[in-house]
Design a protein around this motif. Sequence first.
Motif, short mmCIF file in Angstrom:
data_model
loop_
_atom_site.label_atom_id
_atom_site.label_comp_id
_atom_site.label_asym_id
_atom_site.label_seq_id
_atom_site.Cartn_x
_atom_site.Cartn_y
_atom_site.Cartn_z
N GLN A 9 0.83 -1.21 0.00
CA GLN A 9 0.00 0.00 0.00
C GLN A 9 0.86 1.26 0.00
N VAL A 10 1.96 1.21 0.71
CA VAL A 10 2.88 2.35 0.74
C VAL A 10 3.50 2.56 -0.64
N ILE A 11 3.93 1.47 -1.26
CA ILE A 11 4.60 1.56 -2.57
C ILE A 11 3.67 2.15 -3.63
N ILE A 12 2.39 1.75 -3.62
CA ILE A 12 1.47 2.28 -4.63
C ILE A 12 0.85 3.62 -4.23
#
Length: 75
Positions: free
Chosen positions: A53-56
């Motif tokens: 979720q952080v990466i996207i």
Amino acid sequence: MSKILVLYYSFEGSTKKIAEIIAKNIDAKLEEVKPVNELKSKGFSKFIWGGSQVIIGKKPKLLPIGVNLDDYDTM
């Protein structure tokens, strides 16, 4: 005297403990921020789901907090 608010989110409780210590030491009100849909993963899978979720760049919707932010000088 300045009114201070400590907002925090704690997935497993570690951040909550730190937020409580900070709020106590600076004489601030403490308020928890909670997502509408809490991540239910446990163990290593929480890093997979949370990290993805952080990466996207996904930002969770949050539940309303129980204070008026305009009442505070510092957050």
